[in-house]
Design an enzyme around this catalytic site. Structure first.
Site, PDB file in Angstrom:
ATOM      1  N   ARG A  46       0.834  -1.203   0.000  1.00 30.45           N
ATOM      2  CA  ARG A  46       0.000   0.000   0.000  1.00 30.45           C
ATOM      3  C   ARG A  46       0.873   1.259   0.000  1.00 30.45           C
ATOM      4  O   ARG A  46       0.529   2.267  -0.581  1.00 30.45           O
ATOM      5  CB  ARG A  46      -0.954  -0.005   1.215  1.00 30.45           C
ATOM      6  CG  ARG A  46      -1.759   1.272   1.303  1.00 30.45           C
ATOM      7  CD  ARG A  46      -2.974   1.243   2.241  1.00 30.45           C
ATOM      8  NE  ARG A  46      -2.958   0.251   3.282  1.00 30.45           N
ATOM      9  CZ  ARG A  46      -2.264   0.334   4.426  1.00 30.45           C
ATOM     10  NH1 ARG A  46      -1.512   1.383   4.681  1.00 30.45           N
ATOM     11  NH2 ARG A  46      -2.334  -0.643   5.315  1.00 30.45           N
ATOM     12  N   TYR A  98     -18.049  17.424 -13.196  1.00 29.59           N
ATOM     13  CA  TYR A  98     -18.394  16.014 -13.344  1.00 29.59           C
ATOM     14  C   TYR A  98     -19.439  15.633 -12.274  1.00 29.59           C
ATOM     15  O   TYR A  98     -19.296  16.034 -11.117  1.00 29.59           O
ATOM     16  CB  TYR A  98     -17.096  15.200 -13.181  1.00 29.59           C
ATOM     17  CG  TYR A  98     -17.289  13.711 -13.208  1.00 29.59           C
ATOM     18  CD1 TYR A  98     -17.607  13.062 -14.399  1.00 29.59           C
ATOM     19  CD2 TYR A  98     -17.163  12.949 -12.047  1.00 29.59           C
ATOM     20  CE1 TYR A  98     -17.788  11.684 -14.420  1.00 29.59           C
ATOM     21  CE2 TYR A  98     -17.334  11.579 -12.072  1.00 29.59           C
ATOM     22  CZ  TYR A  98     -17.647  10.946 -13.258  1.00 29.59           C
ATOM     23  OH  TYR A  98     -17.824   9.600 -13.275  1.00 29.59           O
ATOM     24  N   ASP A 170      -9.267  20.257 -12.384  1.00 28.51           N
ATOM     25  CA  ASP A 170      -9.509  18.948 -12.980  1.00 28.51           C
ATOM     26  C   ASP A 170      -9.170  19.066 -14.466  1.00 28.51           C
ATOM     27  O   ASP A 170      -9.861  19.740 -15.229  1.00 28.51           O
ATOM     28  CB  ASP A 170     -10.985  18.554 -12.774  1.00 28.51           C
ATOM     29  CG  ASP A 170     -11.276  17.128 -13.234  1.00 28.51           C
ATOM     30  OD1 ASP A 170     -10.600  16.655 -14.163  1.00 28.51           O
ATOM     31  OD2 ASP A 170     -12.199  16.496 -12.676  1.00 28.51           O
ATOM     32  N   LYS A 195      -9.779   8.019 -18.175  1.00 32.62           N
ATOM     33  CA  LYS A 195     -10.167   8.630 -19.440  1.00 32.62           C
ATOM     34  C   LYS A 195      -8.987   8.635 -20.409  1.00 32.62           C
ATOM     35  O   LYS A 195      -8.454   7.589 -20.696  1.00 32.62           O
ATOM     36  CB  LYS A 195     -10.739  10.022 -19.177  1.00 32.62           C
ATOM     37  CG  LYS A 195     -11.713  10.066 -17.978  1.00 32.62           C
ATOM     38  CD  LYS A 195     -12.981   9.256 -18.191  1.00 32.62           C
ATOM     39  CE  LYS A 195     -13.774   9.004 -16.906  1.00 32.62           C
ATOM     40  NZ  LYS A 195     -14.107  10.184 -16.109  1.00 32.62           N
TER      41      LYS A 195
END
Ligand SMILES: *Cc1c(COP(=O)(O)O)cnc(C)c1O
Length: 377
Positions: A46, A98, A170, A195
């Site tokens: 992690r 978004y 963003d 994306k």
């Protein structure tokens, strides 16, 4: 180095053990320690993973930043951004972000004591007017999804600097190939790597990029403490994909512009929204802060039934959520990506039921245009 050279090489050196040119996928949760207190800097999956580190370095370089911090999704990256705030703090956010961003901020984090002002950031003075004593952050998306409104990133960064606010952008739609928020003065660039950066519709991921040591320290802490990390395999797929980002983005843009021009002349179309069209109300700002216009085209058809016809009858385009893949997708924002935004809220900024969003892929553009044409008749 140029963009493509960095895209192919940054963060990656041939494997020390075998010379493998492709960065290995380190599928491991833990690492052998040489003796008590002595290890190679890798303790637990992690916290440390070399495939992830390569990806972070790679995208940070493309985004002209010092640090990249990768997450399991764009939304978990956004969640880490909200980890910069405490109960009682306030953020100013673009009103047309978004849909999932709206949901995370307004429907979840508000219950933890954060407050948000949703303003039209295309008019920069709206931001100044919304600043209050507990404001910590300005969070903008440019271009927005799906209205493709632009916000002047340089102007907003200046306001943030003056008022000691963190400026977050963003940059999912433009990618570092067409726009670099940090170079325009922003503190943090955020991407849904799901994306364009990954670009093949086969992973979900997110990343933050910053030049600020303190912000990096906090993000790194949150990445480990909250644990929303991407898998080594997903990191590898994304790293494989950024190598072709430049060639993909050029083709996405070329196809998108041709489709926008075709639709602009179409009798069944009320309005085409694409920052690369002179008819876009912010065409000048697009030219100023972006080096290209991207692959997203939003179209308002003359009525909902025409929009529905397109959505249901296309064959090369796939009716699906998401965007930015090599394959062309089409979606109905009002009922799909933005279903969690109340109708009155979205109609305020023009997101009607007749709007269709095209994520233009890199297929042959003649086939894409013919596909829309046959769907309309
Ligand atoms: C998809 C998207 C997100 C959310 O990212 P996920 O990877 O789906 O969690 C955030 N911002 C924009 C602009 C997006 O398109």
């Amino acid at each position: 180095m140029g963009f493509s050279t960095d895209a192919i090489h940054a963060g990656q050196t041939p494997d020390q053990v075998t010379g493998a040119v492709s960065t290995p996928i380190y599928m491991t949760s833990t690492y052998a320690q040489d003796e008590l207190g002595v290890h190679k800097g890798y303790e637990y999956g992690r916290t440390h993973n070399l495939t992830r580190q390569s990806l972070e370095k790679n995208i940070a370089t493309l985004e002209k930043g010092k640090y990249g911090i990768a997450f399991a999704s764009g939304l978990s990256a956004e969640n880490a951004i909200l980890g910069l705030m405490r109960a009682g703090d306030h953020a100013i956010v673009s009103n047309n972000v978004y849909g999932g961003t709206y949901r995370l901020f307004e429907l979840i984090m508000k219950d933890y004591g954060l407050t948000f002002s949703w303003v039209d950031t295309t008019i920069v003075s709206n931001i100044e007017n919304a600043i209050s004593s507990n404001t910590k952050m300005v969070y903008i998306e440019s271009p927005t999804n799906p209205m493709l409104n632009l916000t002047d990133i340089e102007a907003v960064s200046k306001i943030c600097r003056k008022n000691n606010l963190i400026c977050v952008v963003d940059n999912t739609f433009m990618t570092p190939f067409f726009q670099n928020p940090l170079a325009l003065g922003a503190d943090v660039a955020i991407h849904s790597t799901t994306k364009y950066l990954n670009g093949h519709c086969d992973i979900v991921g997110g990343i933050l990029v910053t030049n600020d040591d303190k912000l990096h320290e906090r993000f790194r802490y949150l990445q480990n403490a909250v644990g929303a990390i991407p898998s080594p395999f997903d990191c590898w797929l994304t790293l494989r994909s950024t190598k072709t980002l430049a060639v993909r983005m050029k083709q996405h843009q070329e196809n998108a512009l041709k489709i926008a021009q075709y639709l602009e002349k179409h009798p069944h179309v009320k309005k085409v929204i694409y920052p690369g069209l002179r008819s876009h109300p912010q065409y000048e700002l697009a030219e100023k802060q972006m080096s290209g216009f991207g692959g997203m085209v939003s179209v308002e058809f003359k009525d909902f039934s025409t929009a529905k016809k397109v959505l249901n009858n296309v064959k090369v385009f796939t009716l699906a959520e998401s965007l930015g893949g090599v394959e062309s997708l089409v979606c109905h924002p009002a009922s799909m990506t933005h279903a969690s935004v109340p109708k009155e809220e979205r109609e305020k900024y023009g997101l009607t039921d007749s709007i269709v969003r095209f994520s233009v892929g890199i297929e042959d553009v003649e086939d894409l245009i013919a596909d829309i044409e046959q769907a309309l008749y």
